[in-house]
Design a protein around this motif. Structure first.
Motif, mmCIF file in Angstrom:
data_model
loop_
_atom_site.group_PDB
_atom_site.id
_atom_site.type_symbol
_atom_site.label_atom_id
_atom_site.label_comp_id
_atom_site.label_asym_id
_atom_site.label_seq_id
_atom_site.Cartn_x
_atom_site.Cartn_y
_atom_site.Cartn_z
ATOM 1 N N ARG A 48 0.822 -1.212 0.000
ATOM 2 C CA ARG A 48 0.000 0.000 0.000
ATOM 3 C C ARG A 48 0.861 1.268 0.000
ATOM 4 O O ARG A 48 0.553 2.231 -0.721
ATOM 5 N N LEU A 49 1.917 1.279 0.803
ATOM 6 C CA LEU A 49 2.725 2.497 0.959
ATOM 7 C C LEU A 49 3.904 2.569 -0.014
ATOM 8 O O LEU A 49 4.400 3.650 -0.314
ATOM 9 N N ASP A 50 4.377 1.413 -0.489
ATOM 10 C CA ASP A 50 5.515 1.379 -1.416
ATOM 11 C C ASP A 50 5.213 0.360 -2.516
ATOM 12 O O ASP A 50 5.843 -0.692 -2.600
ATOM 13 N N PRO A 51 4.223 0.649 -3.366
ATOM 14 C CA PRO A 51 3.753 -0.341 -4.343
ATOM 15 C C PRO A 51 4.807 -0.802 -5.341
ATOM 16 O O PRO A 51 4.735 -1.930 -5.837
ATOM 17 N N ARG A 52 5.801 0.035 -5.630
ATOM 18 C CA ARG A 52 6.847 -0.376 -6.577
ATOM 19 C C ARG A 52 8.014 -1.067 -5.879
ATOM 20 O O ARG A 52 8.939 -1.536 -6.535
ATOM 21 N N GLY A 53 7.967 -1.098 -4.553
ATOM 22 C CA GLY A 53 8.987 -1.818 -3.789
ATOM 23 C C GLY A 53 10.385 -1.252 -3.920
ATOM 24 O O GLY A 53 11.369 -2.003 -3.979
ATOM 25 N N ILE A 54 10.514 0.097 -3.908
ATOM 26 C CA ILE A 54 11.847 0.691 -4.110
ATOM 27 C C ILE A 54 12.558 1.061 -2.810
ATOM 28 O O ILE A 54 13.775 1.253 -2.803
ATOM 29 N N PHE A 55 11.818 1.174 -1.702
ATOM 30 C CA PHE A 55 12.442 1.655 -0.461
ATOM 31 C C PHE A 55 13.030 0.499 0.351
ATOM 32 O O PHE A 55 12.310 -0.357 0.879
ATOM 33 N N ASN A 56 14.338 0.460 0.447
ATOM 34 C CA ASN A 56 15.050 -0.541 1.259
ATOM 35 C C ASN A 56 14.455 -1.944 1.134
ATOM 36 O O ASN A 56 14.162 -2.593 2.141
ATOM 37 N N PRO A 57 14.289 -2.442 -0.094
ATOM 38 C CA PRO A 57 13.655 -3.762 -0.238
ATOM 39 C C PRO A 57 14.470 -4.857 0.437
ATOM 40 O O PRO A 57 15.691 -4.936 0.302
ATOM 41 N N GLY A 58 13.782 -5.699 1.212
ATOM 42 C CA GLY A 58 14.441 -6.817 1.882
ATOM 43 C C GLY A 58 15.202 -6.461 3.124
ATOM 44 O O GLY A 58 15.837 -7.333 3.725
ATOM 45 N N ARG A 59 15.159 -5.222 3.572
ATOM 46 C CA ARG A 59 15.948 -4.810 4.742
ATOM 47 C C ARG A 59 15.467 -5.525 6.003
ATOM 48 O O ARG A 59 16.269 -5.950 6.839
ATOM 49 N N MET A 60 14.161 -5.640 6.171
ATOM 50 C CA MET A 60 13.625 -6.298 7.349
ATOM 51 C C MET A 60 13.448 -7.801 7.129
ATOM 52 O O MET A 60 13.882 -8.620 7.929
ATOM 53 N N TYR A 61 12.775 -8.148 6.042
ATOM 54 C CA TYR A 61 12.502 -9.553 5.722
ATOM 55 C C TYR A 61 12.645 -9.751 4.209
ATOM 56 O O TYR A 61 12.340 -8.860 3.430
ATOM 57 N N ALA A 62 13.074 -10.942 3.816
ATOM 58 C CA ALA A 62 13.294 -11.231 2.409
ATOM 59 C C ALA A 62 12.004 -11.108 1.600
ATOM 60 O O ALA A 62 12.029 -10.771 0.411
ATOM 61 N N GLU A 63 10.866 -11.340 2.259
ATOM 62 C CA GLU A 63 9.578 -11.347 1.551
ATOM 63 C C GLU A 63 9.114 -9.963 1.144
ATOM 64 O O GLU A 63 8.185 -9.821 0.350
ATOM 65 N N PHE A 64 9.729 -8.905 1.718
ATOM 66 C CA PHE A 64 9.360 -7.558 1.269
ATOM 67 C C PHE A 64 10.493 -6.597 1.545
ATOM 68 O O PHE A 64 10.354 -5.403 1.514
#
Length: 352
Positions: free
Chosen positions: A336-352
């Motif tokens: 919802r907040l980062d639909p293109r997935g550009i902000f720190n992808p995978g930083r917390m969990y591999a799934e997002f």
């Protein structure tokens, strides 16, 4: 806002929009002092430090607004000069910035008694995954319907948007502070802390290294003096708490991987593989251990806690794995907040 400030924020916005056009992942960083936290991110570095400075600060209103790239040490010095503080006592860890403080959500020894970083965030300005520069919240505490985006930013490690400005609630520094050291075994120390928690004792920090219980008392002169006389012990240099918060104690120099173990309050004695340093009156256990994550987390999960690995590159999943329903909520929020997935992808969990 000056022309330079407009230029700095516009530059950040242009970098985000360019990344959105090209679906280029961004690795957001300020002072890079929290690089040890979370998974590695492969992406173009977006440095926030140019966008810095205090926007407004009225000590009588107990509110400060500053840009995300502002060095945390600079902000804390301004507060100190006015006899005020950030109650959550965030670690500086070198060159931390305000944005990094909020994104990491790390709090110091005072956390159980004063609250977390999230509790003191009043409002933010954020560049969103739609390429818009929006303001959320405000400079007063209030409830809002739907997402409280400002609070969501705390502890999100930059995965939901780019912070550009933060408004914080601050508080006066306590009138008196006294630190004590008492030699006692760990089980006895945890028992004492549980008992003292039922009494009006102005404890604002409590740590135990396996041999010595260290306490900090803060508040009015009368209450601090009365508590000190009642508890006893030896005087302790107050610098200990900063050394603990900044991970400068000898304990942290151990070559084994460092884990942060969070457990329910009043958990009591907990046998963990390795060496423990108790913080937060027992709710946080720093652990130096060679144990594998499965073994360690099975012990911690059984009592309702979780374990985070602070050793860079040691674990592919440094944060406690999420249960399937909770993982789904995280993924939906990211979408919802980062639909293109550009902000720190995978930083917390591999799934997002």
């Amino acid at each position: 806002m000056t022309t330079h400030d407009n230029d700095a924020s516009q530059n950040l916005l242009e970098q985000v929009n360019q990344a959105l056009q090209n679906t280029t992942p961004l690795r957001i960083q300020g002072g890079n002092s929290k690089s040890f936290l979370g998974r590695d991110v492969t992406g173009k570095v977006l440095d926030t430090r140019e966008h810095r400075g205090i926007v407004s600060y009225d000590p009588t209103e107990l509110v400060m607004t500053a840009r995300a790239g502002t060095p945390l040490s600079e902000l804390m010095q301004v507060l100190d000069d006015a006899g005020q503080m950030l109650p959550c006592e965030p670690p500086v860890l070198g060159q931390a910035t305000l944005g990094g403080m909020v994104a990491a959500g790390l709090s110091g020894p005072r956390r159980p008694w004063s609250g977390s970083v999230r509790d003191f965030v009043l409002g933010t300005r954020v560049i969103t995954g739609q390429g818009k520069h929006l303001r959320f919240g405000g400079e007063v505490m209030k409830n809002v319907a739907g997402y409280d985006v400002s609070r969501l930013m705390a502890g999100s490690l930059g995965c939901l948007g780019l912070l550009t400005e933060v408004s914080l609630k601050v508080l006066p520094k306590p009138r008196q502070c006294s630190s004590l050291a008492l030699e006692m075994p760990r089980a006895r120390a945890l028992q004492c802390l549980a008992e003292w928690g039922q009494r009006p004792i102005p404890i604002s920090a409590a740590s135990h290294d396996g041999r010595v219980l260290r306490l900090r008392l803060e508040g009015g002169e009368g209450s601090v003096n009365a508590a000190r006389d009642s508890i006893g012990g030896q005087a302790l240099d107050s610098g200990y708490w900063q050394d603990l918060n900044e991970q400068r104690l000898d304990f942290f120099h151990d070559s084994r991987p460092l884990w942060r173990v969070s457990v329910p309050n009043n958990t009591g004695e907990l046998e963990l593989p390795g060496e423990q340093l108790i913080d937060w009156g027992g709710a946080q256990r720093w652990l130096k251990s060679d144990a594998d994550s499965t073994t360690l987390r099975s012990i911690v999960t059984a009592i309702g806690g979780h374990a985070t690995c602070y050793q860079p590159g040691h674990e592919d999943s440094p944060f406690q794995p999420l249960a399937t329903p909770l993982l789904r909520y995280h993924q939906q929020l990211k979408a919802r907040l980062d639909p293109r997935g550009i902000f720190n992808p995978g930083r917390m969990y591999a799934e997002f």
